[in-house]
Design an enzyme around this catalytic site. Structure first.
Site, mmCIF file in Angstrom:
data_model
loop_
_atom_site.group_PDB
_atom_site.id
_atom_site.type_symbol
_atom_site.label_atom_id
_atom_site.label_comp_id
_atom_site.label_asym_id
_atom_site.label_seq_id
_atom_site.Cartn_x
_atom_site.Cartn_y
_atom_site.Cartn_z
ATOM 1 C CD GLN A 131 -3.050 -0.617 -0.048
ATOM 2 O OE1 GLN A 131 -3.195 0.546 -0.410
ATOM 3 N NE2 GLN A 131 -3.712 -1.614 -0.622
ATOM 4 C CB SER A 132 4.231 1.911 -1.328
ATOM 5 O OG SER A 132 5.055 3.017 -1.605
ATOM 6 C CG ASN A 133 0.649 6.702 0.841
ATOM 7 O OD1 ASN A 133 -0.472 6.449 0.430
ATOM 8 N ND2 ASN A 133 0.952 6.691 2.132
ATOM 9 C CB ALA A 143 4.690 2.289 -4.937
#
Length: 322
Positions: free
Chosen positions: A74-76, A78
């Site tokens: 859930q990387s912001n 990325a």
């Protein structure tokens, strides 16, 4: 050589008063302000845009045609790397911790919408993610592509320049600022703020992304300021990690409700929720005091809320019957 940044965001971001939240925390009505870096524009907004302006600017100067980066599922960072690639006509490959199918919502949905390709690295630590990203870059080069590896979280001395500029914005918007409170993940956001505002004016709340986040802040901030930056001089709280980076704690769930119900501001369970929980604890302990100008730096992350089942459940359960 430092290449010029590529414009990606909308700056300066607003600085808004938060009197109802201030009162709920035990501060005066004019003590608390929110720096709305969730409103940076591109790709759903968030703090990573300021860093990407510099890291992607360097990638473009070197002739890159593909952006590669790493992160949690859930990387912001990325998600916003994928958005930046889409705006600039580049490809994006996101090397993510975990496996496909565990979640399809939140940031992952936006990754797909922006056209990113995903490479799943399993339950890798950061060294494993870095190795997987290096393999992806080697494969792309073998195919004749020109990949640029954007660091984890966009963080480094280069990306931190974006938050040094944010610190300058804050000084202009609120000259009597005493403390800027920010989530501390990969370290670049806090490092830039420290470079602009000084070690004593920034309170970082560790979210559990790194084993030693203070060391990262020192490494990234030191090249950007004449002040001596050491781990001992930094103001860092490490009391909000709980069971880990992906876990929802009771204080964070309460912080999400508090921001939403006092100011109509939505936080996320991994970064800004922990930062506000840390601010609440700092007020209780007297580290942040009434009568001083405090800024809560809202670094975005809204899509991550919808990719966090426990946070979604807690939010849904908060709705009363009519």
């Amino acid at each position: 050589m430092t290449h010029p940044p590529v414009p990606l965001g909308t700056f300066p971001t607003p600085l808004e008063p938060a009197p109802r939240l201030a009162a709920a925390l035990g501060l005066g009505p004019e003590d608390l302000w929110v720096k709305r870096d969730d409103l940076t524009g591109l790709g759903g907004g968030g703090n990573k845009i300021r860093k990407l302006e510099w890291t992607v600017g360097a990638a473009l100067a070197e002739g890159a045609d593909t952006l590669v980066t790493t992160g949690a599922a859930q990387s912001n960072h990325a998600r916003l790397t994928a958005a930046a690639a889409a705006r600039l006509g580049l490809d994006a490959v996101l090397v993510l911790r975990g496996a496909p199918g565990a979640s399809r919502s939140g940031n992952l949905a936006l990754d797909g919408l922006f056209g990113a390709r995903l490479a799943w690295a399993g339950e890798a630590d950061q060294a494993g993610l870095d190795a997987a990203a290096a393999e992806v870059c080697a494969r792309l080069r073998a195919e004749g592509r020109r990949p640029a590896l954007i660091p984890f979280g966009g963080s480094g001395a280069l990306g931190a320049r974006g938050y040094a500029r944010c610190g300058e914005e804050l000084r202009a918007q609120l000259p009597k600022l005493r403390t800027a409170v920010v989530a501390l993940g990969s370290g670049g956001t806090m490092a830039g703020l420290v470079a602009a505002l000084g070690t004593g004016s920034v309170l970082g709340v560790d979210v559990g992304a790194l084993a030693d986040p203070a060391a990262a802040v020192v490494a990234f901030a030191a090249p950007l300021t004449s002040e001596e930056v050491t781990a001992e001089r930094l103001r860092v709280r490490r009391d909000q990690v709980g069971a880990g980076y992906a876990a929802l704690t009771g204080p964070v769930a309460e912080a999400l409700r508090l921001a939403a119900r006092t100011e109509g501001i939505v936080l996320d369970p991994t970064y800004t929720g922990r930062a506000l929980a840390g601010l609440a604890a700092a007020v209780r302990e007297g580290d942040v005091r009434p009568g001083e100008k405090t800024v809560f730096v809202h670094t975005g992350g809204l899509p991550g809320l919808f990719g966090h089942p426990a946070a979604v459940t807690a939010a849904e359960e908060g709705a009363g019957a009519c």
